[in-house]
Design a protein around this motif. Structure first.
Motif, PDB file in Angstrom:
ATOM      1  N   GLY A  54       0.876  -1.064  -0.256  1.00 27.61           N
ATOM      2  CA  GLY A  54      -0.026  -0.126   0.051  1.00 27.61           C
ATOM      3  C   GLY A  54       0.805   1.295  -0.148  1.00 27.61           C
ATOM      4  O   GLY A  54       0.496   2.230  -0.462  1.00 27.61           O
ATOM      5  N   ALA A  55       1.893   1.177   0.665  1.00 24.40           N
ATOM      6  CA  ALA A  55       2.817   2.169   0.613  1.00 24.40           C
ATOM      7  C   ALA A  55       3.783   2.333  -0.465  1.00 24.40           C
ATOM      8  O   ALA A  55       4.484   3.454  -0.774  1.00 24.40           O
ATOM      9  N   GLY A  56       3.767   1.377  -1.488  1.00 29.54           N
ATOM     10  CA  GLY A  56       4.352   1.572  -2.859  1.00 29.54           C
ATOM     11  C   GLY A  56       5.900   1.117  -2.642  1.00 29.54           C
ATOM     12  O   GLY A  56       6.684   1.535  -3.426  1.00 29.54           O
ATOM     13  N   PHE A  57       6.299   0.281  -1.570  1.00 25.30           N
ATOM     14  CA  PHE A  57       7.551  -0.178  -1.304  1.00 25.30           C
ATOM     15  C   PHE A  57       7.758  -1.390  -2.403  1.00 25.30           C
ATOM     16  O   PHE A  57       6.960  -2.098  -2.633  1.00 25.30           O
ATOM     17  N   PRO A  58       9.137  -1.529  -2.784  1.00 29.75           N
ATOM     18  CA  PRO A  58       9.421  -2.567  -3.418  1.00 29.75           C
ATOM     19  C   PRO A  58       9.156  -4.083  -2.991  1.00 29.75           C
ATOM     20  O   PRO A  58       9.281  -3.945  -1.592  1.00 29.75           O
ATOM     21  N   PRO A  59       9.214  -5.069  -3.524  1.00 27.04           N
ATOM     22  CA  PRO A  59       9.048  -6.507  -2.843  1.00 27.04           C
ATOM     23  C   PRO A  59       9.974  -6.779  -1.902  1.00 27.04           C
ATOM     24  O   PRO A  59       9.666  -7.382  -0.915  1.00 27.04           O
ATOM     25  N   SER A  60      11.382  -6.240  -2.145  1.00 25.94           N
ATOM     26  CA  SER A  60      12.466  -6.708  -1.379  1.00 25.94           C
ATOM     27  C   SER A  60      12.065  -6.182   0.352  1.00 25.94           C
ATOM     28  O   SER A  60      12.410  -6.678   1.278  1.00 25.94           O
ATOM     29  N   VAL A  61      11.519  -4.675   0.152  1.00 29.56           N
ATOM     30  CA  VAL A  61      11.058  -4.270   1.473  1.00 29.56           C
ATOM     31  C   VAL A  61      10.203  -5.008   2.081  1.00 29.56           C
ATOM     32  O   VAL A  61      10.231  -5.218   3.396  1.00 29.56           O
ATOM     33  N   ALA A  62       9.061  -5.396   1.469  1.00 30.89           N
ATOM     34  CA  ALA A  62       8.086  -6.167   2.013  1.00 30.89           C
ATOM     35  C   ALA A  62       8.692  -7.496   2.533  1.00 30.89           C
ATOM     36  O   ALA A  62       8.120  -8.035   3.593  1.00 30.89           O
ATOM     37  N   LEU A 180       4.569 -14.631   2.646  1.00 27.26           N
ATOM     38  CA  LEU A 180       5.979 -14.162   2.319  1.00 27.26           C
ATOM     39  C   LEU A 180       6.440 -14.980   1.025  1.00 27.26           C
ATOM     40  O   LEU A 180       7.234 -14.396   0.398  1.00 27.26           O
ATOM     41  N   LEU A 181       6.124 -16.188   0.731  1.00 26.56           N
ATOM     42  CA  LEU A 181       6.783 -17.029   0.003  1.00 26.56           C
ATOM     43  C   LEU A 181       6.697 -16.592  -1.695  1.00 26.56           C
ATOM     44  O   LEU A 181       7.550 -16.482  -2.288  1.00 26.56           O
ATOM     45  N   PRO A 182       5.351 -15.889  -1.944  1.00 22.51           N
ATOM     46  CA  PRO A 182       5.533 -15.437  -3.564  1.00 22.51           C
ATOM     47  C   PRO A 182       6.378 -14.349  -3.534  1.00 22.51           C
ATOM     48  O   PRO A 182       6.934 -14.096  -4.727  1.00 22.51           O
ATOM     49  N   PHE A 183       7.015 -13.419  -2.529  1.00 22.30           N
ATOM     50  CA  PHE A 183       7.863 -12.569  -2.794  1.00 22.30           C
ATOM     51  C   PHE A 183       9.407 -13.003  -2.970  1.00 22.30           C
ATOM     52  O   PHE A 183      10.160 -12.131  -3.207  1.00 22.30           O
ATOM     53  N   LEU A 184       9.543 -14.325  -2.818  1.00 18.45           N
ATOM     54  CA  LEU A 184      10.643 -14.928  -3.003  1.00 18.45           C
ATOM     55  C   LEU A 184      10.915 -15.037  -4.700  1.00 18.45           C
ATOM     56  O   LEU A 184      12.112 -15.315  -5.022  1.00 18.45           O
ATOM     57  N   ALA A 185      10.032 -15.232  -5.182  1.00 14.38           N
ATOM     58  CA  ALA A 185       9.872 -15.211  -6.597  1.00 14.38           C
ATOM     59  C   ALA A 185      10.108 -14.121  -7.065  1.00 14.38           C
ATOM     60  O   ALA A 185       9.068 -13.123  -7.840  1.00 14.38           O
ATOM     61  N   THR A 186      11.293 -13.435  -7.515  1.00 16.45           N
ATOM     62  CA  THR A 186      11.711 -12.208  -7.805  1.00 16.45           C
ATOM     63  C   THR A 186      11.111 -12.113  -9.271  1.00 16.45           C
ATOM     64  O   THR A 186      11.286 -10.771 -10.027  1.00 16.45           O
ATOM     65  N   SER A 187      11.079 -13.201 -10.213  1.00 18.29           N
ATOM     66  CA  SER A 187      10.905 -12.938 -11.429  1.00 18.29           C
ATOM     67  C   SER A 187       9.418 -12.345 -11.670  1.00 18.29           C
ATOM     68  O   SER A 187       8.910 -12.054 -12.746  1.00 18.29           O
ATOM     69  N   MET A 190       5.247  -7.305  -9.002  1.00 18.12           N
ATOM     70  CA  MET A 190       4.947  -7.213  -7.459  1.00 18.12           C
ATOM     71  C   MET A 190       3.371  -7.458  -7.372  1.00 18.12           C
ATOM     72  O   MET A 190       2.871  -7.884  -6.504  1.00 18.12           O
ATOM     73  N   ASN A 191       2.553  -6.968  -8.355  1.00 20.62           N
ATOM     74  CA  ASN A 191       1.083  -7.222  -8.392  1.00 20.62           C
ATOM     75  C   ASN A 191       0.857  -8.619  -8.351  1.00 20.62           C
ATOM     76  O   ASN A 191      -0.246  -9.158  -7.615  1.00 20.62           O
ATOM     77  N   GLN A 192       1.370  -9.731  -9.132  1.00 16.79           N
ATOM     78  CA  GLN A 192       1.178 -10.918  -9.026  1.00 16.79           C
ATOM     79  C   GLN A 192       1.661 -11.436  -7.698  1.00 16.79           C
ATOM     80  O   GLN A 192       1.164 -12.254  -7.199  1.00 16.79           O
ATOM     81  N   THR A 198      -1.929 -12.708  -1.116  1.00 16.02           N
ATOM     82  CA  THR A 198      -3.356 -12.725  -0.787  1.00 16.02           C
ATOM     83  C   THR A 198      -4.167 -14.132  -0.708  1.00 16.02           C
ATOM     84  O   THR A 198      -4.919 -14.312   0.143  1.00 16.02           O
ATOM     85  N   VAL A 199      -3.913 -14.907  -1.759  1.00 13.72           N
ATOM     86  CA  VAL A 199      -4.802 -15.884  -1.994  1.00 13.72           C
ATOM     87  C   VAL A 199      -4.167 -16.953  -0.866  1.00 13.72           C
ATOM     88  O   VAL A 199      -5.051 -17.830   0.006  1.00 13.72           O
TER      89      VAL A 199
END
Length: 254
Positions: A54-62, A180-187, A190-192, A198-199
């Protein structure tokens, strides 16, 4: 608990079976600790992820904030659970010590307390005196009765502080890791990543609620949806808080 059939209930209430069951010490359970840890773990990490997105941070920060909160909050919850159960033990023991001391110092006063407790339950005359005599002949029974009737400390399985803390921590980490697992898929964009997170969080919330209901023989669909809505509300609040603060302070992301 799952409802038993009439045949199972009949067998369970055989005098020999009842005698054997009552001779065994109650077993502690950590189901509630695991459920609480799992729900809080998922809420904590997904709320952090939602706020970061929501704050617009990149995936690495999340990812960094999510794992940092996961470990720190998981440990904090485990410690809190340990201290809570330890405090219950110490409180019950302090009351037991106090009643033991009172019996030594003023036994007749303690007998009168037993007498009035059972008089208030409707016993009187010879029956009442017989009850008082039987209870006060057995010191342990005497103290146990005072703990239950005067202080509301019922005889249950002694809480295992370490077991409760461990159940909380393990459930917190296992369930809290899922969003947190989806954010390990850096390829992935971020919306995906956020959509998959969420799912996964929704599935975790629903499964925790459903599992809790199955264990205690409650409507599992309703409980799953209720837990899902509670967790989803927390995540939504975190997302919009992050979004609003980004707009207020003009944060464009890191």
């Amino acid at each position: 608990m799952k409802k038993a059939s009439f045949e199972d209930l009949t067998r369970a209430h055989d005098p020999a079976v009842i005698r054997k069951r009552l001779q065994q010490a109650p077993k502690p359970q950590n189901i509630s600790d695991a459920v609480l840890g799992g729900i809080d773990g998922c809420v904590t990490t997904f709320a952090v992820v939602s706020a970061a997105v929501g704050a617009g941070f990149p995936p690495s920060v999340a990812l960094i904030l999510g794992f940092a909160n996961l470990i720190a909050d998981g440990f904090s919850m485990a410690v809190s659970t340990y201290e809570s159960n330890k405090a219950k033990q110490e409180y019950a023991q302090s009351l037991r010590d106090m009643e033991e001391e009172h019996i030594d110092i003023i036994p007749e006063g303690e007998r009168e307390e037993i007498r009035q407790i059972f008089a208030n339950k409707g016993f009187k005359d010879d029956v009442l005196e017989k009850i008082v005599s039987i209870i006060c002949e057995d010191r342990k029974l005497w103290v146990d009765t005072m703990l239950i009737e005067e202080h509301g400390i019922h005889h249950q399985a002694d809480p295992n502080p370490f077991g409760a803390a461990w159940a909380t921590f393990v459930a917190f980490i296992l369930i809290g890791t899922m969003p947190l697992l989806p954010f390990l898929a850096t390829s992935l964009p971020m919306n995906q990543q956020f959509a998959i997170s969420t799912v996964l969080a929704a599935i975790m919330f629903f499964l925790i609620g459903m599992l809790k209901s199955l264990l205690f023989d409650q409507p599992y669909i309703f409980s799953g949806i209720r837990t899902l809505l509670n967790g989803g509300t927390a995540a939504a609040l975190a997302f919009f808080t992050g979004y609003l603060l980004r707009e207020v302070f003009g944060v464009a992301g890191i």
